[in-house]
Every structure is written in structure tokens, then in C-alpha cells.
Design an enzyme around this catalytic site. Structure first.
Site, PDB file in Angstrom:
ATOM      1  N   GLU A 176       0.822  -1.220   0.000  1.00  0.00           N
ATOM      2  CA  GLU A 176       0.000   0.000   0.000  1.00  0.00           C
ATOM      3  C   GLU A 176       0.854   1.269   0.000  1.00  0.00           C
ATOM      4  O   GLU A 176       0.731   2.132   0.870  1.00  0.00           O
ATOM      5  CB  GLU A 176      -0.958  -0.003   1.192  1.00  0.00           C
ATOM      6  CG  GLU A 176      -1.967  -1.144   1.102  1.00  0.00           C
ATOM      7  CD  GLU A 176      -3.045  -1.111   2.178  1.00  0.00           C
ATOM      8  OE1 GLU A 176      -2.795  -0.552   3.246  1.00  0.00           O
ATOM      9  OE2 GLU A 176      -4.140  -1.649   1.933  1.00  0.00           O
ATOM     10  N   GLU A 377      -5.470  -8.164  -1.598  1.00  0.00           N
ATOM     11  CA  GLU A 377      -6.190  -8.061  -0.322  1.00  0.00           C
ATOM     12  C   GLU A 377      -7.633  -7.719  -0.614  1.00  0.00           C
ATOM     13  O   GLU A 377      -7.906  -6.872  -1.459  1.00  0.00           O
ATOM     14  CB  GLU A 377      -5.625  -6.948   0.573  1.00  0.00           C
ATOM     15  CG  GLU A 377      -4.353  -7.279   1.265  1.00  0.00           C
ATOM     16  CD  GLU A 377      -3.908  -6.193   2.249  1.00  0.00           C
ATOM     17  OE1 GLU A 377      -4.770  -5.542   2.863  1.00  0.00           O
ATOM     18  OE2 GLU A 377      -2.692  -6.010   2.372  1.00  0.00           O
TER      19      GLU A 377
END
Ligand code: BGP
Length: 478
Positions: A176, A377
Site C-alpha cells: 500500500e 487483499e
């Protein structure tokens, strides 16, 4: 014939700091997550400068995968996993980040993990840095604000690339990475919190530091990709972005423009740099308007240009809305909240549930980049209530995943080159944002609770059997 490709990578994802525990075993150093305390949906998680006696730090034991990885991997294999996304804790290999030689015991641990995966033919997908940089680098150079982190990171990459070159093919450079575009990213993602103790969400925001740190991560990521491409041609190098696409709240052109601006900075900026190999035009204006000046060295832009990734990966939990009207009702979320969408329901933590948003994200990303995509994810954080006999009937999780997989298939029909899906926290682990155990994502239940009690025993939830069937049918039997 199934909608998804025959070699589709079904699996699950974890990160060392939320999963392994054993925070000081076999020479491991302290990571930034090791100084983040417990919290909950109501009580904010805090960060401290070093480890303060008497405070509880959930990463220290987590769900003790350091000693349970064999049984977990056996369960992954039973579900039919083709791949497994894990991270390598930087501090197991270089405890302070600054050593010149790697810690052999740390390297040996991941050898054992890869042995186990090989036994079942499960392909590892390794996140090189997932919210677990050495805390010593926060003290030394304010985390990624310090340019020296590039060299430390590359040293870490050299050690793990060399050691695992025949065992790992897929690598993601930073988890991320775009969380550094928002204030909260300064703790776990960037480590730019030297001297700050307090709630994760209340650290003083310093955009100049954040974007400088992000620049260093771009250079580090690009150099890692170049190193891999030059020395290990079989490697496939990916980026990883938190994809929380924003919708305009209304058709008011002010809302449209404000949405576009925010999506550019939060959802596209990092991908544009890592896939297209250069700083996009729109960021210059943002930098000017926010008084940000990036210090660069001569080679940086060339590295960024030559170190573009081979595939795009992202996490997907939610979407939000944007309105030019400041007074619109807000919703919480994964690192970044936004304006509440009246058409969507939310999880118990206020994250808006939007399966169709996944199809939208996939289309937008593929149109933009035209390289293979992997969803690394996705999932529902929920309070699971075991029955008296120990069974966990998590129909809500099955429902959530089913709807997301349906939309993922729609995106493939739309023409998106989707190569894999690894739902988050396939086995229960510590929440990154709240530091609690009660927010569970797993298809495998772990007997562990927020007060520190629990036997750490693993149990299959209903979603375990459901996902097993989904994988066996390559996504046809939902
Ligand atoms: C992402 C992180 C993960 C994970 C997930 C769920 O932002 O990459 O590390 O934790 O979100 O979030 P949370 O644990 O806060 O529910």
C-alpha cells in the site's frame, strides 16, 4: 470452461507483523509495528517511541505463526491455495536495518516457510516491506524521510533475492505504497514519526516529509525492480496500492472535479510513477499548491523510468464519495474515510461495502495501465461468534466474498487481465488500523483474544469449506 484463466492464482494473504509474533526471537529487531499498541473500534491505537513497559503491543505475539506456520500452511493447502502472499519481516533479516550482514537465523526461518509451501506446490508472493520497517531507522533518519533508507532497503532486497532466488518468483516492493499520500501513512508506511507518541491518526501531518519519504520509496522500489530484472530474469515484480476509489457525490461539476483531483493524488499517483515510470503532470500543481519541494538526485528519475513494475497489485475494501460541500456526512475507512454513500452498507467498523466498486476499480486500472493485475487483499473484518460446539457460521463473510468474486469475474468478462486473488487475513490476525484481534478476516479461526488469552488453536470456519469449493471450481461454484 471457467471465466477465470486456468492458472488463476487463488490464495490468501498475511503480513509478518500482524501474523508471526515472536517479535524478538532469533535476533529479530524492533519494527515500527512493534511500537504500535493495542486499540479497538472505539479506542485509538497508539504509537510509542520504543517499547514502553506496561503497554500491550499486539504484534509481539500476534497469532504466533512463527511457531504455527506448518499447520497454517497445511490448512491453506487443504483449501486448495495455489499461492500465498506473505511478507518477510525486514527486522528478522536486518534487525536495525543498518547491519552489513544478514541475520542467518532470520533467513533460515523463511527457508522453512518456503520448504513447507513447496511441499504443497503453493507459489509464494512476497511483500518486501509491509508496515514493518526497523524502528531504529525511525530514530536514525525519521524513517523514509532519510535518503539512506534507499540503500538499506536495497541491501535487504539483495539478501533476500539472492537467498530465495529459486524459491520466490513474485515480489511486491511496498505494501500500500500510496498510504503515504495521506497523513496516517506517516506511521506504519513511512516511519516519519521520530519523536511522536500518541494515537496513530493524530500525528502532526507534514506533507513535505511524507512526499519526500514517498520519493525515496519510489526510488527504492525502482532500484529493486531494476536489480531483479538485471540479475534474476525469472522474477516478476509488482507494486501494491490501496485502492479506495472515490465517486462524485453528485453530478455537480464541482464534485466531479474534486473527485478527480483526489483520485489522482490518492489512487493513481503512485501507480502512475511505478507503472508509467515518471511523475505525472497533475502532481506538480499539487506540490506547488501545498508548498512541497522534492529533493532528488540526478539518477533518481532514470531509476524510476527504468524500474517499472511487471504487474499491478492492490488491496480493495471499499469506496467512498467526494463532495465539494464540506458538510456532507462522513464515513470511516481503510486509512482514508470520505463522504458517506447512501447506496452502500457498512461493516461494523464503518467501511463501506461495495462489490461493484471492485469491478469498477479493475476496469479503471486496466484501462490505465494495460498490465496484468492481481487483487492481493480483500475481505470483511467482522466479529465472529463461535457456537458452543466451536463452529463459526460466518455466512456474512461468505456473502461478502461471493459478491466480490462475482464482480471480479464480470471485470474479466469486461476484458481485464486478472491473474490472482488473495483475500486478506486468510487466517485470523491482528488488525493494522486498530491493533485488535476482534476484527477478524480469516477463513481459519484462531483462538486468541484481545486480553491476551487464548490457546492459539486453529479452527475451520464455514467460509473455509466454501472457499475450498470456490477454488476447486476455479470460481464457478459460488
Ligand atoms: C490494509 C493492510 C493490511 C490489513 C488490511 C485490513 O490496509 O495492508 O495490513 O491490515 O488493510 O485492515 P485492518 O487490519 O485495519 O482491518
Amino acid at each position: 470452461m471457467s471465466v477465470l484463466r486456468e492458472d488463476f492464482l487463488w490464495g490468501g494473504a498475511t503480513a509478518a507483523n500482524q501474523y508471526e509474533g515472536a517479535w524478538d526471537a532469533d535476533g529479530k529487531g524492533i519494527s515500527v509495528s512493534d511500537v504500535c499498541t493495542e486499540g479497538s473500534a472505539e479506542i485509538p491505537r497508539r504509537v510509542t517511541q520504543g517499547i514502553v513497559p506496561g503497554k500491550r503491543y499486539p504484534s509481539h505475539e500476534a497469532v504466533d505463526a512463527y511457531h504455527h506456520y506448518k499447520e497454517d500452511i497445511a490448512l491453506f493447502a487443504e483449501m486448495g491455495f495455489k499461492c500465498y502472499r506473505l511478507s518477510i519481516a525486514w527486522t528478522r533479516i536486518f534487525p536495525t536495518g543498518m547491519e552489513t550482514e544478514p541475520n542467518e537465523k532470520g533467513l533460515a526461518f523463511y527457508d522453512r516457510v518456503f520448504d513447507e509451501l513447496e511441499k504443497y506446490g503453493i507459489e509464494p508472493i512476497v511483500t518486501i516491506s509491509h508496515y514493518e520497517m526497523p524502528f531504529a531507522l525511525v530514530e536514525k533518519c525519521n524513517g523514509w524521510e532519510g535518503r539512506e533508507c534507499i540503500d538499506y532497503y536495497i541491501r535487504f532486497c539483495e539478501a533476500i533475492f539472492e537467498r530465495y532466488q529459486n524459491r520466490v518468483r513474485y515480489w511486491l516492493t511496498f505494501n500500500e505504497i500510496n498510504s503515504g499520500t495521506v497523513a496516517l501513512g506517516s506511521i506504519q508506511a513511512l516511519g516519519t514519526f521520530r519523536g511522536y507518541s500518541g494515537p496513530l491518526a493524530s500525528a502532526p501531518d507534514k506533507p513535505q516529509e511524507r512526499f519526500q519519504a514517498l520519493h525515496h520509496q519510489f526510488v527504492a522500489s525502482a532500484r529493486a525492480v531494476r536489480l531483479a530484472h538485471e540479475k534474476y530474469p525469472r522474477f516478476r515484480m509488482g507494486n501494491m496500492c490501496l485502492q479506495a476509489m472515490m465517486y462524485p457525490f453528485s453530478s455537480n461539476p464541482d464534485d466531479i472535479l474534486e473527485t478527480e483531483k483526489r483520485n489522482q493524488i490518492i489512487n493513481f499517483f503512485c501507480g502512475d510513477v511505478q507503472v508509467r515510470g515518471k511523475y505525472p503532470g497533475y502532481i506538480q500543481r499539487y506540490f506547488e499548491e501545498n508548498g512541497i519541494t522534492i529533493r532528488m538526485e540526478e539518477r533518481d528519475l532514470e531509476d524510476i523510468q527504468k524500474g517499472v513494475v511487471d504487474f499491478y497489485t492492490f488491496s480493495y475494501y471499499m469506496t467512498t464519495c467526494v463532495s465539494a460541500d464540506e458538510n456532507k456526512e462522513k464515513t470511516g475507512g481503510n486509512f482514508m474515510g470520505g463522504v458517506k454513500n447512501p447506496y452502500l452498507e457498512t461493516s461494523a467498523w464503518g467501511w463501506q461495502i461495495d462489490p461493484k466498486g471492485l469491478r469498477y476499480n479493475l476496469n479503471v486500472l486496466y484501462d490505465r495501465y494495460q498490465i496484468p493485475i492481481m487483487i492481493v487483499e480483500n475481505g470483511l473484518g467482522a466479529y465472529d461468534q463461535p457456537e458452543e460446539d466451536g463452529c463459526i457460521h460466518d455466512t456474512y463473510r461468505i456473502e461478502y466474498m461471493k459478491k466480490h468474486i462475482e464482480q471480479m469475474k464480470e471485470a474479466v468478462k469486461d476484458g481485464v487481465d486478472l491473474i490472482g486473488y488473495t483475500p486478506w487475513g486468510c487466517v485470523d490476525l491482528i488488525s493494522a488500523s486498530t491493533g485488535e484481534m476482534a476484527k477478524r478476516y480469516g477463513m481459519i479461526y484462531v483462538d486468541k483474544y484481545d486480553d491476551g488469552t487464548g490457546t492459539l488453536a486453529r479452527r475451520k470456519k464455514d467460509s473455509f469449506y466454501w472457499y475450498q469449493k470456490v477454488i476447486a471450481s476455479n470460481g464457478e461454484d459460488l
